[in-house]
Design a protein around this motif. Structure first.
Motif, PDB file in Angstrom:
ATOM      1  N   ARG A  80     -28.749 -34.159   9.195  1.00 59.30           N
ATOM      2  CA  ARG A  80     -29.451 -34.117  10.476  1.00 59.30           C
ATOM      3  C   ARG A  80     -29.290 -35.422  11.257  1.00 59.30           C
ATOM      4  O   ARG A  80     -29.192 -35.406  12.478  1.00 59.30           O
ATOM      5  CB  ARG A  80     -30.922 -33.795  10.238  1.00 59.30           C
ATOM      6  CG  ARG A  80     -31.726 -33.527  11.488  1.00 59.30           C
ATOM      7  CD  ARG A  80     -33.117 -33.025  11.126  1.00 59.30           C
ATOM      8  NE  ARG A  80     -33.823 -33.960  10.254  1.00 59.30           N
ATOM      9  CZ  ARG A  80     -34.519 -34.992  10.709  1.00 59.30           C
ATOM     10  NH1 ARG A  80     -34.588 -35.226  11.993  1.00 59.30           N
ATOM     11  NH2 ARG A  80     -35.143 -35.792   9.868  1.00 59.30           N
ATOM     12  N   ASN A 108     -25.240 -38.971  12.588  1.00 57.30           N
ATOM     13  CA  ASN A 108     -24.662 -39.727  13.707  1.00 57.30           C
ATOM     14  C   ASN A 108     -25.214 -41.142  13.815  1.00 57.30           C
ATOM     15  O   ASN A 108     -24.655 -41.969  14.535  1.00 57.30           O
ATOM     16  CB  ASN A 108     -24.916 -38.987  15.021  1.00 57.30           C
ATOM     17  CG  ASN A 108     -24.040 -37.771  15.161  1.00 57.30           C
ATOM     18  OD1 ASN A 108     -22.847 -37.827  14.916  1.00 57.30           O
ATOM     19  ND2 ASN A 108     -24.627 -36.651  15.526  1.00 57.30           N
ATOM     20  N   ASN A 134     -17.905 -37.448  16.325  1.00 53.58           N
ATOM     21  CA  ASN A 134     -19.266 -36.979  16.064  1.00 53.58           C
ATOM     22  C   ASN A 134     -19.531 -35.641  16.740  1.00 53.58           C
ATOM     23  O   ASN A 134     -19.155 -35.425  17.889  1.00 53.58           O
ATOM     24  CB  ASN A 134     -20.289 -37.990  16.602  1.00 53.58           C
ATOM     25  CG  ASN A 134     -20.211 -39.323  15.922  1.00 53.58           C
ATOM     26  OD1 ASN A 134     -19.623 -39.461  14.860  1.00 53.58           O
ATOM     27  ND2 ASN A 134     -20.817 -40.315  16.533  1.00 53.58           N
ATOM     28  N   THR A 135     -20.226 -34.747  16.033  1.00 55.26           N
ATOM     29  CA  THR A 135     -20.851 -33.591  16.653  1.00 55.26           C
ATOM     30  C   THR A 135     -22.347 -33.720  16.401  1.00 55.26           C
ATOM     31  O   THR A 135     -22.804 -34.757  15.919  1.00 55.26           O
ATOM     32  CB  THR A 135     -20.307 -32.274  16.070  1.00 55.26           C
ATOM     33  OG1 THR A 135     -20.700 -32.184  14.688  1.00 55.26           O
ATOM     34  CG2 THR A 135     -18.782 -32.228  16.162  1.00 55.26           C
ATOM     35  N   LYS A 136     -23.099 -32.698  16.672  1.00 50.38           N
ATOM     36  CA  LYS A 136     -24.556 -32.796  16.604  1.00 50.38           C
ATOM     37  C   LYS A 136     -25.041 -33.203  15.221  1.00 50.38           C
ATOM     38  O   LYS A 136     -25.917 -34.062  15.081  1.00 50.38           O
ATOM     39  CB  LYS A 136     -25.184 -31.464  16.995  1.00 50.38           C
ATOM     40  CG  LYS A 136     -26.704 -31.495  17.047  1.00 50.38           C
ATOM     41  CD  LYS A 136     -27.262 -30.176  17.536  1.00 50.38           C
ATOM     42  CE  LYS A 136     -28.775 -30.208  17.596  1.00 50.38           C
ATOM     43  NZ  LYS A 136     -29.335 -28.917  18.056  1.00 50.38           N
ATOM     44  N   SER A 137     -24.491 -32.599  14.182  1.00 45.11           N
ATOM     45  CA  SER A 137     -24.975 -32.902  12.834  1.00 45.11           C
ATOM     46  C   SER A 137     -23.842 -33.130  11.853  1.00 45.11           C
ATOM     47  O   SER A 137     -24.034 -33.039  10.636  1.00 45.11           O
ATOM     48  CB  SER A 137     -25.870 -31.764  12.328  1.00 45.11           C
ATOM     49  OG  SER A 137     -25.146 -30.549  12.303  1.00 45.11           O
TER      50      SER A 137
END
Length: 125
Positions: A27, A30, A74-77
C-alpha cells in the motif's frame, strides 16, 4: 508490508549485459527507497545501487558506476525496479537482491527492512 520479487538473472559472458527486474507491491511502497544489493559466495552482502522515493538522484557503489543503471517506475501500489547491467565482469557474479527502505539515502544492509528472494547472476570469463 512490502513484497518484492526479482527476475532476470542468468549466465552471461564477460562484456555482456543483463537487466534485472523487481516488482515491489504494498500500500505504501511508493514511499520507499528501492535498492539493489549483491552477495558473492563467501562474502558479505554489499550495496550496489539505490533510487530514493523522493525523486532524487540514484547513487551507486564505485565498482559499478558507468556500467550499471538503476531505475524505477511507480504505480499506485506497485514499484517496478530495474537494474541494467552492462560491461559485466566475472567479479559481478553474485546473487542479486532488491530491497526497500523507509530511509532517504540508505546504503547499509541494516537500513533495508524488506528483501526479495534473490536472483543469480553469473558472468563467465
Amino acid at each position: 508490508q512490502v513484497q518484492l520479487v526479482e527476475s532476470g538473472g542468468g549466465l552471461v559472458q564477460a562484456g555482456g549485459s543483463l537487466r534485472l527486474s523487481c516488482t515491489a507491491s504494498g500500500r505504501t511502497v511508493n514511499s520507499y527507497t528501492m535498492g539493489w544489493f549483491r552477495q558473492a559466495p563467501g562474502k558479505e552482502r554489499e550495496f550496489v545501487a539505490a533510487v530514493p522515493w523522493t525523486g532524487g538522484s540514484a547513487y551507486y557503489t564505485d565498482s559499478v558506476k558507468g556500467r550499471f543503471t538503476i531505475s524505477r517506475a511507480n504505480t499506485k501500489s506497485t514499484v517496478y525496479l530495474y537494474l541494467q547491467m552492462n560491461s559485466l565482469k566475472p567479479e559481478d557474479t553474485a546473487i542479486y537482491y532488491c530491497a526497500a527502505s523507509s530511509n532517504v539515502q540508505p546504503s547499509r544492509v541494516y537500513e533495508y527492512g524488506y528483501w526479495g528472494q534473490g536472483t543469480q547472476v553469473t558472468v563467465s570469463s
